[in-house]
Write an enzyme that holds these catalytic residues in place. Structure first.
Site, PDB file in Angstrom:
ATOM      1  N   GLN A  53       0.846  -1.185   0.000  1.00  0.00           N
ATOM      2  CA  GLN A  53       0.000   0.000   0.000  1.00  0.00           C
ATOM      3  C   GLN A  53       0.883   1.237   0.000  1.00  0.00           C
ATOM      4  OE1 GLN A  53      -2.708  -0.422   3.373  1.00  0.00           O
ATOM      5  NE2 GLN A  53      -4.428  -0.732   1.988  1.00  0.00           N
TER       6      GLN A  53
ATOM      7  N   THR B  61       1.176  -3.239   7.665  1.00  0.00           N
ATOM      8  CA  THR B  61       1.325  -4.690   7.559  1.00  0.00           C
ATOM      9  C   THR B  61       0.269  -5.250   6.610  1.00  0.00           C
ATOM     10  OG1 THR B  61       2.252  -4.682   9.773  1.00  0.00           O
ATOM     11  CG2 THR B  61       1.619  -6.795   8.950  1.00  0.00           C
ATOM     12  N   HIS B  62      -0.114  -4.455   5.632  1.00  0.00           N
ATOM     13  CA  HIS B  62      -1.149  -4.867   4.692  1.00  0.00           C
ATOM     14  C   HIS B  62      -0.542  -5.431   3.405  1.00  0.00           C
ATOM     15  CE1 HIS B  62      -3.781  -1.652   6.881  1.00  0.00           C
ATOM     16  NE2 HIS B  62      -3.497  -2.693   7.635  1.00  0.00           N
ATOM     17  N   ASN B  63       0.334  -6.409   3.540  1.00  0.00           N
ATOM     18  CA  ASN B  63       0.893  -7.108   2.390  1.00  0.00           C
ATOM     19  C   ASN B  63      -0.194  -8.012   1.805  1.00  0.00           C
ATOM     20  OD1 ASN B  63       2.537  -7.228   5.002  1.00  0.00           O
ATOM     21  ND2 ASN B  63       4.129  -6.918   3.486  1.00  0.00           N
TER      22      ASN B  63
END
Length: 581
Positions: A332, A499-501
């Protein structure tokens, strides 16, 4: 030599949100489920009196031990990747409940546009809106088909929220009312209304009131202490797997949770998954757990790594665009701005991880992109998560980094700075992907996962657009100084971002361009399900947990069907929808 155990019906690899949902739903149906979690067990009692910022937010007590296993990283495929030796850009969770223990609780639904992004973009803007290196594709499921599963997750977790006309449409109201209005959220909403935008409260997994979910689990009322992100909740007031789906699974008597159990390989006979191999980290013993159904529930990185290390699926090849495992890795971007108020103070101490207000007017295809050089957008929000004492020190950019002036400005602006930021969507690109590192291995000798990623032109154009919109809102809020957040030349894995992988084992309708069908069932292996944000074909403009939860409930339904019907649950659609297919 590994000890082979008695066969079970279902084994999950990881016991966080997705593993917990699969365990609860299958155990309620009478299936015998084993959950393998490499971390330790934990509960609300473990977090009593635990406001220790140094232990949890600086030393990352709840996160993965990178001395045992990490990822390697490079910006481009012609570089040598190096190991991430300290947690930074993203935080890899570990332990029972996974990242669901230390998340903020912001619980959005991806938009209808997200799930059919290729079709809808082509229809409105033509096939050449993005060049051929962007591998956008539909997810193989529509929003209307997924909508009941979104609500099932929200009903289980008791999400607090309010209707917003620009967000994804709903068939039911939120289970609980929105969180408290504060002077900060009110100021944001008034400014957004003045700009003809549509503000609303952020949907929250920190609950506005005590709630009993349909399984009889009780979630307490949030105390607004501000220790959410990177912390467990000492009140049991943040929806986590540990206070919702895991107790439900355990009550059935059909769920066997094994902690300190590190899965190293999926056992595969070339046709079916026959079980998993794991190491007991406390004794060093190695076991094989046979199972009728294997479910990978380790969010993104470990889902993809286990597939690659087990020789399952076709690895992605960036040179040809063929293969699917490791494809469409996305992250993101975080455009935003900070406003400094010379004559006003705000109470930024108190808060909650999902306390805040947002506008969706610049997200998805909610605005016309005809004359813009990007697609999609992001949710713009102000959050009041609770400023903790160590890592918060916002001062204007022209302030020296040390000395008396730095101290004076730090004290002056501690309560006088507010930020508006966006979670900008991330489109897949052929040069951004996951594969196995040829040089580095983990504690057991298995290759580490290698991450190749950098910002694209789409990212930069979207960032500049959203950054200006955030600055506009802060000006309207009355900030005396507004400083936009500039984008760095290249993605840097060191500073924390999000941590939005997502991606790496993506969902779709065509086995040539996707790894799993819309039940998260592997196209290549009928009894192997891969559940998590690894299924996202791109990353939207929101936190991913709501959509991950919906896909997990959909997968649970698929596994129940598979127990009865066997075989593939979805007919493949061979129509190519990827430009590189």
């Amino acid at each position: 030599m590994a000890t082979e155990l008695d066969k079970v019906e279902v084994v999950t690899v990881g016991v966080g949100w997705t593993g917990g949902i699969i365990a609860a739903e299958l155990a309620k149906e009478g299936a015998n489920v084993v959950g393998l979690e490499r971390g330790k067990g934990r509960s609300t009692e473990d977090f009593q009196q635990v406001h220790d910022e140094y232990r949890y937010a600086i030393r990352y007590d709840l996160m993965q031990d990178l001395s045992k296993e990490t990822v390697t990283f490079r910006n481009h495929s012609d570089e040598r990747a190096l190991p991430m030796r300290q947690l930074g850009s993203f935080l890899l969770g570990e332990g029972v409940g996974g990242s669901g223990v230390h998340w903020n609780g912001q619980t959005w639904r991806f938009l209808p546009y997200d799930l059919e992004i290729k079709t809808l973009t082509d229809e409105k803007y033509g096939e050449n809106k993005l060049d051929e290196n962007y591998t956008i594709q539909d997810w193989g499921i529509t929003y209307d088909e997924l909508e009941p599963y979104f609500y099932q997750f929200e009903e289980t977790t008791g999400i607090s929220g309010e209707e917003n006309p620009m967000s994804a449409p709903r068939s039911n109201p939120y289970p609980t009312p929105p969180m408290k209005e504060t002077p900060i959220t009110l100021r944001f909403k008034e400014a957004a209304n003045n700009l003809d935008l549509h503000p609303g409260h952020i949907p929250s997994g920190n609950l506005s009131e005590a709630y009993e979910n349909p399984d009889g689990e009780t979630i307490a009322k949030c105390q607004y202490c501000g220790f959410c992100e990177r912390f467990g909740c000492e009140y049991g007031a943040k929806s986590t797997p540990n206070v919702t789906v895991l107790p439900t699974a355990e009550k059935t008597g059909n769920f066997d949770l094994r902690t300190h159990s590190n899965v190293t390989e999926v056992m595969y006979d070339g046709n079916r998954a026959t079980g998993v191999k794991y190491v007991d980290l406390q004794t060093g013993e190695e076991f094989i757990q046979p199972a009728d159904v294997v479910v990978l529930t380790s969010y993104v990185m470990n889902n993809v790594r286990l597939l690659l290390n087990s020789g399952i699926g076709r690895p992605y090849d960036r040179a040809t665009g063929s293969g699917v495992i490791g494809k469409n890795y996305c992250y993101q971007i975080l455009p935003g701005a900070t406003g400094f108020f010379e004559n006003e103070k705000f109470n930024t101490y108190m808060g909650a991880g999902a306390l805040g207000a947002a506008v969706d007017d610049y997200n998805g295809d909610n605005f016309d992109h005809t004359d813009l050089d990007f697609i999609h957008g992001g949710v713009a929000a102000i959050t009041q998560t609770g400023q903790r004492p160590i890592n918060n020190n916002i001062v204007p950019k022209d302030t020296p980094n040390w000395g008396a002036e730095f101290k004076n400005e730090s004290l002056k602006y501690y309560h006088r700075a507010l930020s508006v930021s966006c979670q900008g969507a991330s489109m897949p690109h052929r040069e951004n992907y996951l594969d196995l590192d040829p040089d580095y291995t983990d504690n057991f000798g298995y290759p580490l996962l290698r991450l190749t990623y950098d910002y694209t032109e789409q990212d930069r154009n979207l960032h500049d657009f959203l950054m200006d919109k955030c600055a506009d809102i802060l000006h309207e809020m009355g900030a005396d100084i507004v400083e936009p957040t500039e984008m760095t030349d290249h993605y840097n894995i060191v500073p924390y971002q999000t941590t939005h992988n997502t991606g790496g084992a993506i969902m779709g309708g065509d086995p040539e361009t996707s790894a799993v069908n819309n039940y998260s069932q592997m196209w290549d292996v009928d009894n192997l399900f891969v559940v998590g944000a690894s299924a996202f074909a791109h990353n939207g403009g929101y936190n991913p947990t709501g959509t991950v939860g919906a896909l997990a409930y959909r997968a649970a339904e698929g596994i129940i069907k598979f127990r009865e019907e066997n075989g593939q649950l979805v007919e493949a659609n061979k129509t190519k929808n990827s430009k590189l297919a």
